[in-house]
Structure formats: structure tokens, C-alpha cells
Design an enzyme around this catalytic site. Sequence first.
Site, PDB file in Angstrom:
ATOM      1  N   GLU A   5       0.852  -1.187   0.000  1.00  0.00           N
ATOM      2  CA  GLU A   5       0.000   0.000   0.000  1.00  0.00           C
ATOM      3  C   GLU A   5       0.890   1.239   0.000  1.00  0.00           C
ATOM      4  O   GLU A   5       1.808   1.357   0.812  1.00  0.00           O
ATOM      5  CB  GLU A   5      -0.939   0.043   1.199  1.00  0.00           C
ATOM      6  CG  GLU A   5      -1.844   1.272   1.133  1.00  0.00           C
ATOM      7  CD  GLU A   5      -2.984   1.282   2.139  1.00  0.00           C
ATOM      8  OE1 GLU A   5      -3.879   2.134   2.007  1.00  0.00           O
ATOM      9  OE2 GLU A   5      -2.976   0.442   3.064  1.00  0.00           O
ATOM     10  N   ASP A  42       9.919   6.845   1.291  1.00  0.00           N
ATOM     11  CA  ASP A  42       9.384   7.061  -0.045  1.00  0.00           C
ATOM     12  C   ASP A  42       9.184   5.724  -0.751  1.00  0.00           C
ATOM     13  O   ASP A  42      10.123   4.936  -0.905  1.00  0.00           O
ATOM     14  CB  ASP A  42      10.353   7.947  -0.836  1.00  0.00           C
ATOM     15  CG  ASP A  42       9.931   8.138  -2.279  1.00  0.00           C
ATOM     16  OD1 ASP A  42       8.725   8.047  -2.559  1.00  0.00           O
ATOM     17  OD2 ASP A  42      10.819   8.384  -3.126  1.00  0.00           O
ATOM     18  N   ASP A  66      -3.045  12.320  -3.684  1.00  0.00           N
ATOM     19  CA  ASP A  66      -3.267  13.757  -3.848  1.00  0.00           C
ATOM     20  C   ASP A  66      -3.610  14.055  -5.307  1.00  0.00           C
ATOM     21  O   ASP A  66      -2.834  13.739  -6.209  1.00  0.00           O
ATOM     22  CB  ASP A  66      -2.003  14.520  -3.449  1.00  0.00           C
ATOM     23  CG  ASP A  66      -2.241  16.008  -3.257  1.00  0.00           C
ATOM     24  OD1 ASP A  66      -3.100  16.561  -3.968  1.00  0.00           O
ATOM     25  OD2 ASP A  66      -1.571  16.609  -2.409  1.00  0.00           O
ATOM     26  N   LYS A  91     -14.701   7.972   6.476  1.00  0.00           N
ATOM     27  CA  LYS A  91     -15.523   9.123   6.876  1.00  0.00           C
ATOM     28  C   LYS A  91     -15.443  10.225   5.826  1.00  0.00           C
ATOM     29  O   LYS A  91     -16.441  10.858   5.473  1.00  0.00           O
ATOM     30  CB  LYS A  91     -15.047   9.655   8.231  1.00  0.00           C
ATOM     31  CG  LYS A  91     -15.279   8.703   9.391  1.00  0.00           C
ATOM     32  CD  LYS A  91     -14.725   9.277  10.689  1.00  0.00           C
ATOM     33  CE  LYS A  91     -14.924   8.306  11.839  1.00  0.00           C
ATOM     34  NZ  LYS A  91     -14.344   8.824  13.112  1.00  0.00           N
TER      35      LYS A  91
END
Length: 244
Positions: free
Chosen positions: A73, A125, A148, A224
Site C-alpha cells: 500500500e 518514499d 493527492d 468518513k
Amino acid sequence: MTETTPPRDPTRPVPDAVYPPRTIRSFVRRTGRTTAGQAKAFTDAGPKFLRPYAAAPVDLEAVFGRAAPTILEIGFGMGEATAHIAALMPEKNFLCCEVHTPGVGALLKRIGEQDLENIRILQHDAVEVLDHMLPPGSLDGVHIFFPDPWHKKKHNKRRLIQPPLIAKLAARLKPGGYLHCATDWQPYAEQILEVLSAEPLLKNTADDSQGGYAPKPAYRPLTKFENRGIKLGHGVWDVVFERV
């Protein structure tokens, strides 16, 4: 007489060659506050579940203490989905990369609270982890959830999902292994679909009737943040490709 170099004319552009090429990175540095509970989790769970980065191939069986299918992941945020999926799939190993200390602390805290044994964390990283620690054919799956989106067009080049990274990931998947990306930003979803479709080692698991997007796999929970977005009418796109 000694020759001297004349001062550079500030109005003249500097040649492109002086700028080093941009390297792929899996993150952008952000600040954040580590809570007392997260700090305690580093002390209590860190020695077992945190693994140091090393520029050498990793022995996954030794890292996890067993031989089992391993899922990588990249960027787990605060670890909510990671802990949920690891609890659903105790038969699989989850190697998780995240650089932000509060997120790492949060996942360590969840590991202790939920008594999870099948997670190991690399606070480094992910691109360097891929380059130096994970050999070809070592992974059974890859999860990249809500990277992002870099909304502004001029910043799109900073997005994580780019052809060089996908080529690295595809090479490290075993045949039949999968790459699962999810995003709530439609232009990014379109880019992800385009980039993965162009990688010759991958094939889409979704058919054309779905526009190339996969139904949300049952193992990925609604966070959420995602639930809030759905209530506001925001879409979420899952892209799942398989190693041929």
C-alpha cells in the site's frame, strides 16, 4: 594578463541543462501534529511493526515471519482503510509505505487496538522502496487509495500516477496480481485509467460497459471522508488492473 569571466546577464535565461530532471516521488512533505496516543504507539508497537529502509532486496518472509501473499500500500493516510482491510484478510501480508509521522503513529495505534499481526510499515518514499527493496514478481497486489489529486492543471505533473511509476509497479507484480487505485477526483480518475491502460503488462478487470471503471471491491471500506463526499454528491472511481 588573467582573463576573468564576465558576470551573467540576469535577463538571459539559464540553459535547461543546469536543472536536474524531476524524479518521481510518492509523497509531498506536510507538517502535522503527533498525538500522545500516536507517540505511545511508536514506543509500544514501533519495534515490531516498523521496518527500516535499506537499499537492498528485502526478504518478505523474514519481515512478516511467514510466507503469504503480500500487498503493497502506497500512502495510507491515517491508516483507517489499511487496518480495516488487514483485519478482513488475515491470510495476507500488508507492506505499507507512508512518510508522514502522524499517519504512521495512527496506524501503529490501530494495530495495537485491533491486535493486527499482518501489517509492516516502511516510513519511507515508496518509489525508493520499489527501486531498491522489492524485486520483480514479489507482490500479489498494490493499493493506492485517494492519492493527492493536484487539482490545478499546472500541478498535474506532480500526481503520483504516472507511466514510470506504473511500469515499476507492474514489473513487481506476480502474474495475476492486481493494482487497485481509487480517487474522488474525476479528471484524475480519467488520467489513472489512461495511464494504466497504456501499460502493456496490465489489463483492465472492468469491461467497456462500466466505462473502464470497476465496482468498488468489497474489501475497500467507505471512509468518513468518502462518506462525507458521497453525501455532497461527489463521485468515487475505482480502477483495478491485473498483471498479465
